[in-house]
Write an enzyme that holds these catalytic residues in place. Sequence first.
Site, PDB file in Angstrom:
ATOM      1  CG  ASN A 227      -6.960   2.882   7.491  1.00 16.89           C
ATOM      2  OD1 ASN A 227      -5.885   2.480   7.967  1.00 16.89           O
ATOM      3  ND2 ASN A 227      -7.344   4.179   7.498  1.00 16.89           N
TER       4      ASN A 227
ATOM      5  CE1 TYR B 138      -3.796   2.534   0.577  1.00 14.14           C
ATOM      6  CE2 TYR B 138      -2.361   3.367   2.457  1.00 14.14           C
ATOM      7  CZ  TYR B 138      -3.628   3.553   1.640  1.00 14.14           C
ATOM      8  OH  TYR B 138      -4.147   4.551   1.469  1.00 14.14           O
TER       9      TYR B 138
ATOM     10  NE  ARG C  50     -10.411   7.626   3.324  1.00 12.13           N
ATOM     11  CZ  ARG C  50      -9.331   8.254   3.901  1.00 12.13           C
ATOM     12  NH1 ARG C  50      -8.139   7.767   3.507  1.00 12.13           N
ATOM     13  NH2 ARG C  50      -9.315   9.232   4.778  1.00 12.13           N
TER      14      ARG C  50
ATOM     15  CG  ASP D 263      -4.705  12.240  -0.836  1.00 15.28           C
ATOM     16  OD1 ASP D 263      -4.781  11.246  -0.216  1.00 15.28           O
ATOM     17  OD2 ASP D 263      -3.687  12.869  -0.900  1.00 15.28           O
TER      18      ASP D 263
ATOM     19  CB  CYS E 124      -5.665  11.950   8.804  1.00 12.06           C
ATOM     20  SG  CYS E 124      -5.858  10.480   9.745  1.00 12.06           S
TER      21      CYS E 124
ATOM     22  CD  GLU F  92      -9.445  10.917   0.804  1.00 12.18           C
ATOM     23  OE1 GLU F  92      -8.718   9.930   1.105  1.00 12.18           O
ATOM     24  OE2 GLU F  92      -9.227  11.997   1.283  1.00 12.18           O
TER      25      GLU F  92
ATOM     26  CG  ASP G 279      -4.120   7.739   0.064  1.00 10.23           C
ATOM     27  OD1 ASP G 279      -5.287   8.178  -0.554  1.00 10.23           O
ATOM     28  OD2 ASP G 279      -4.094   7.838   1.215  1.00 10.23           O
TER      29      ASP G 279
ATOM     30  CG  ASP H 116      -3.038  12.894   4.740  1.00 13.93           C
ATOM     31  OD1 ASP H 116      -2.918  13.045   3.320  1.00 13.93           O
ATOM     32  OD2 ASP H 116      -3.574  12.000   5.221  1.00 13.93           O
TER      33      ASP H 116
ATOM     34  CD  GLU I 263     -10.076   6.309   7.003  1.00 22.09           C
ATOM     35  OE1 GLU I 263     -10.115   5.172   7.260  1.00 22.09           O
ATOM     36  OE2 GLU I 263      -9.333   7.060   6.888  1.00 22.09           O
TER      37      GLU I 263
ATOM     38  CG  HIS J  26      -7.565   4.597  -1.394  1.00 18.95           C
ATOM     39  ND1 HIS J  26      -8.104   5.848  -0.879  1.00 18.95           N
ATOM     40  CD2 HIS J  26      -6.682   4.076  -0.847  1.00 18.95           C
ATOM     41  CE1 HIS J  26      -7.005   5.764   0.248  1.00 18.95           C
ATOM     42  NE2 HIS J  26      -6.269   5.050   0.239  1.00 18.95           N
TER      43      HIS J  26
HETATM   44  C1  MIC Z   1      -4.994   5.525   5.139  1.00 17.18           C
HETATM   45  C2  MIC Z   1      -4.562   6.993   5.115  1.00 17.18           C
HETATM   46  O1  MIC Z   1      -5.636   7.525   4.061  1.00 17.18           O
HETATM   47  C3  MIC Z   1      -3.383   7.171   4.511  1.00 17.18           C
HETATM   48  O2  MIC Z   1      -3.046   8.201   3.811  1.00 17.18           O
HETATM   49  O3  MIC Z   1      -2.548   6.372   4.859  1.00 17.18           O
HETATM   50  C4  MIC Z   1      -4.851   7.682   6.461  1.00 17.18           C
HETATM   51  C5  MIC Z   1      -3.937   7.134   7.647  1.00 17.18           C
HETATM   52  C6  MIC Z   1      -3.652   7.700   8.919  1.00 17.18           C
HETATM   53  O4  MIC Z   1      -3.633   9.300   8.507  1.00 17.18           O
HETATM   54  O5  MIC Z   1      -3.517   7.512   9.753  1.00 17.18           O
HETATM   55  C7  MIC Z   1      -6.269   7.858   6.821  1.00 17.18           C
HETATM   56  O6  MIC Z   1      -6.801   7.064   7.575  1.00 17.18           O
HETATM   57  O7  MIC Z   1      -6.779   8.981   6.316  1.00 17.18           O
HETATM   58 MG    MG Z   2      -4.536   8.996   2.838  1.00 15.62          MG
END
Ligand code: MIC
Ligand code: MG
Length: 303
Positions: free
Chosen positions: A215, A50, A163, A93, A128, A120, A91, A64, A193, A118
């Site tokens: 997750n 991943y 997602r 986004d 996050c 979202e 990912d 993030d 999520e 993925h």
């Molecule tokens: C899965 C996730 O999108 C990621 O970018 O790894 C994050 C993980 C995290 O920030 O702990 C998310 O869950 O948004």
């Molecule tokens: Mg992410």
Amino acid sequence: MSLFSSGVSDTAKRTALRAGLTSGELQRWPGAFSPLAAKLIADIGFDGVYVSGAVLAADLGLPDIGLTTLSEVTTRAGSIARATDLPTLADADTGFGEPMSAARTVAALEDAGLAGLHLEDQVNPKRCGHLDGKDVVPTEVMLKRLRAAVAARRDPDFVICARTDARGIEGFDAAVDRAKAYADAGADLIFTEALTDLGEFEKFRKAVDVPLLANMTEFGKSELITAGQLRDVGYNVVIYPVTTLRIAMGAVESGLREILTEGTQAGLLDGMQHRSRLYELLRYAEYNDFDSELFNFTLADGA
Ligand SMILES: C[C@](O)(C(=O)O)[C@H](CC(=O)O)C(=O)O
Ligand SMILES: [Mg+2]
């Protein structure tokens, strides 16, 4: 010869990912913070890799919050995907913009050798999924995003995962409704999520009949559930997105503190990956097939 890039074709990786989704076995995909980490994930025996947006941003020294660009993600995710024979899911986004950008994202990640991505349903700027204060776009907007992504796909085996972040905003039932709509729009896999506990994962599994991804990120809103428990409730995939980075950074921080106070790293050697293990992962000796001058040394004991 697969020294310089993966020996498995992009198509074969995507087929393997799809086979995993229908195997009835839980697929375990740790996050790789680098191509080297991806090699280790494969060597240890996981099913896939991943590429986390949170890790990719953190690696650049950024939070993030949707700051990373399609080019940055494509380059890094592509390097990771090429370093392993395992399928890699990235990912993406919110798709880096409007639906047409989500479509372009699919094309870019297909070209980069990813097995899937993925998208979202958060608004921009995203955050996050385990933080408060996030928001989701209306279902219709996400459906446009997804339909554009599905239409842009050239390899029918490239996996498009949708997602939903709705659980923490609109509630559990709304998240289920969105998952169904996203699957109807062509999503192959649903990323549920920030569900809270095993009961919710079980309830989600019973409510929909598409492959589901859990997750297991640390310090978030979801209870840490074991692979055995997720398998038993019928989940198809589990990701450990930020785990390898957290482990590594925890070790780096305590190591740096010890070097600062002790004046040497000598006490840290047992916890380090040995030079010989690094060379094994890199298949250093095999590069001799090209140039026998490369691996003509022996490693000193304890070196
Ligand atoms: C899965 C996730 O999108 C990621 O970018 O790894 C994050 C993980 C995290 O920030 O702990 C998310 O869950 O948004
Ligand atoms: Mg992410």
